[in-house]
Write a protein that holds these residues in place. Structure first.
Motif, short mmCIF file in Angstrom:
data_model
loop_
_atom_site.label_atom_id
_atom_site.label_comp_id
_atom_site.label_asym_id
_atom_site.label_seq_id
_atom_site.Cartn_x
_atom_site.Cartn_y
_atom_site.Cartn_z
N LEU A 55 0.84 -1.18 0.00
CA LEU A 55 0.00 0.00 0.00
C LEU A 55 0.88 1.25 0.00
N THR A 56 0.34 2.37 -0.41
CA THR A 56 1.09 3.62 -0.43
C THR A 56 1.39 4.06 1.01
N PHE A 57 2.64 4.41 1.27
CA PHE A 57 3.05 4.86 2.59
C PHE A 57 3.48 6.32 2.50
N PRO A 58 3.38 7.05 3.62
CA PRO A 58 3.93 8.42 3.63
C PRO A 58 5.42 8.39 3.34
N SER A 59 5.94 9.46 2.78
CA SER A 59 7.33 9.45 2.30
C SER A 59 8.38 9.56 3.40
N ALA A 60 8.03 9.85 4.63
CA ALA A 60 9.03 10.03 5.67
C ALA A 60 9.10 8.80 6.59
N ASN A 61 9.16 7.63 6.02
CA ASN A 61 9.17 6.40 6.79
C ASN A 61 10.19 5.41 6.27
N VAL A 62 10.41 4.38 7.06
CA VAL A 62 11.15 3.21 6.62
C VAL A 62 10.12 2.11 6.46
N TRP A 63 10.10 1.46 5.31
CA TRP A 63 9.14 0.39 5.03
C TRP A 63 9.89 -0.91 4.93
N ILE A 64 9.31 -1.95 5.47
CA ILE A 64 9.88 -3.28 5.35
C ILE A 64 8.78 -4.19 4.83
N LEU A 65 9.06 -4.83 3.71
CA LEU A 65 8.11 -5.73 3.07
C LEU A 65 8.73 -7.11 2.99
N ARG A 66 7.94 -8.15 3.18
CA ARG A 66 8.44 -9.52 3.03
C ARG A 66 7.39 -10.34 2.30
N ALA A 67 7.85 -11.14 1.35
CA ALA A 67 6.98 -12.06 0.64
C ALA A 67 7.78 -13.30 0.26
N TYR A 68 7.09 -14.40 0.19
CA TYR A 68 7.70 -15.62 -0.34
C TYR A 68 7.24 -15.73 -1.78
N VAL A 69 8.20 -15.91 -2.68
CA VAL A 69 7.94 -15.89 -4.12
C VAL A 69 8.39 -17.21 -4.73
N ARG A 70 7.59 -17.75 -5.62
CA ARG A 70 7.94 -18.98 -6.35
C ARG A 70 7.58 -18.76 -7.81
N PHE A 71 8.55 -18.96 -8.69
CA PHE A 71 8.32 -18.79 -10.12
C PHE A 71 8.01 -20.14 -10.75
N THR A 72 6.88 -20.23 -11.45
CA THR A 72 6.62 -21.45 -12.23
C THR A 72 7.31 -21.34 -13.58
N THR A 73 7.35 -20.14 -14.11
CA THR A 73 8.17 -19.81 -15.28
C THR A 73 8.79 -18.46 -15.00
N LEU A 74 9.98 -18.24 -15.49
CA LEU A 74 10.63 -16.95 -15.26
C LEU A 74 10.07 -15.92 -16.24
N PRO A 75 9.87 -14.69 -15.77
CA PRO A 75 9.38 -13.64 -16.67
C PRO A 75 10.34 -13.42 -17.84
N ASN A 76 9.79 -13.05 -18.98
CA ASN A 76 10.64 -12.82 -20.15
C ASN A 76 10.96 -11.33 -20.35
N VAL A 77 10.54 -10.50 -19.40
CA VAL A 77 10.89 -9.07 -19.41
C VAL A 77 11.31 -8.67 -18.00
N THR A 78 12.08 -7.61 -17.87
CA THR A 78 12.45 -7.09 -16.57
C THR A 78 11.22 -6.47 -15.93
N CYS A 79 10.93 -6.87 -14.67
CA CYS A 79 9.69 -6.43 -14.05
C CYS A 79 9.79 -6.36 -12.54
N ASP A 80 8.85 -5.65 -11.96
CA ASP A 80 8.69 -5.49 -10.53
C ASP A 80 8.21 -6.82 -9.94
N VAL A 81 8.74 -7.19 -8.77
CA VAL A 81 8.28 -8.39 -8.06
C VAL A 81 7.59 -8.00 -6.75
#
Length: 150
Positions: A55-81
């Motif tokens: 979600l959008t956060f105010p700009s004067a913060n430290v954000w920490i995000l964590r996700a577990y990611v599994r690729f079934t196929t690798l993307p064929n373009v450079t992209c955000d994860v």
């Protein structure tokens, strides 16, 4: 005092942005490919444009995000994860040229850090992103399974 925001991580089966993350592209809950628990959330990219973003956060913060990611196929373009839905989308990016995850942000194209972490299909990766928006310039730190990307 820091403000802590928690999300249950798709286990509840609810896709509300208020509960989790914003979604770009298409996606659906899965009960067949799970890391732990009963569900995961699968994004199905079209032209590399499908990812969960915080979600959008105010700009004067430290954000920490964590996700577990599994690729079934690798993307064929450079992209955000995994990123912050903020100006420049600072976060973790997949580079299709070398199949690595990098710290990065987006201007007119993805701007990537110096060193990435190699990923492959069929493996769960823990992706941690820390964005310090109170620094000038901002800092973006990405780790994959505890290994820092440059």
């Amino acid at each position: 005092m820091p403000t802590l925001v928690l999300a249950c991580g798709a286990e509840c089966g609810q896709s509300s942005v208020a509960l989790h993350f914003g979604l770009t592209g298409t996606g659906a809950f899965s009960t067949t490919t799970v890391r732990t628990g009963a569900r995961s959330f699968r994004v199905n990219p079209t032209l590399g444009d499908a990812y969960w973003t915080s979600l959008t956060f105010p700009s004067a913060n430290v954000w920490i995000l964590r996700a577990y990611v599994r690729f079934t196929t690798l993307p064929n373009v450079t992209c955000d994860v995994l990123s912050s839905d903020h100006t420049g989308d600072p976060g973790a990016y997949f580079n299709a040229t070398d199949s690595k995850l990098y710290a990065g942000y987006f201007t007119t194209s993805a701007q990537l850090g110096a060193t990435g972490i190699a990923v492959t299909t069929g493996v769960w990766y823990r992706v941690d992103v820390q964005v310090n928006a109170s620094a000038n310039p901002w800092t973006i730190d990405v780790q994959v399974d505890g290994v820092a990307a440059g």
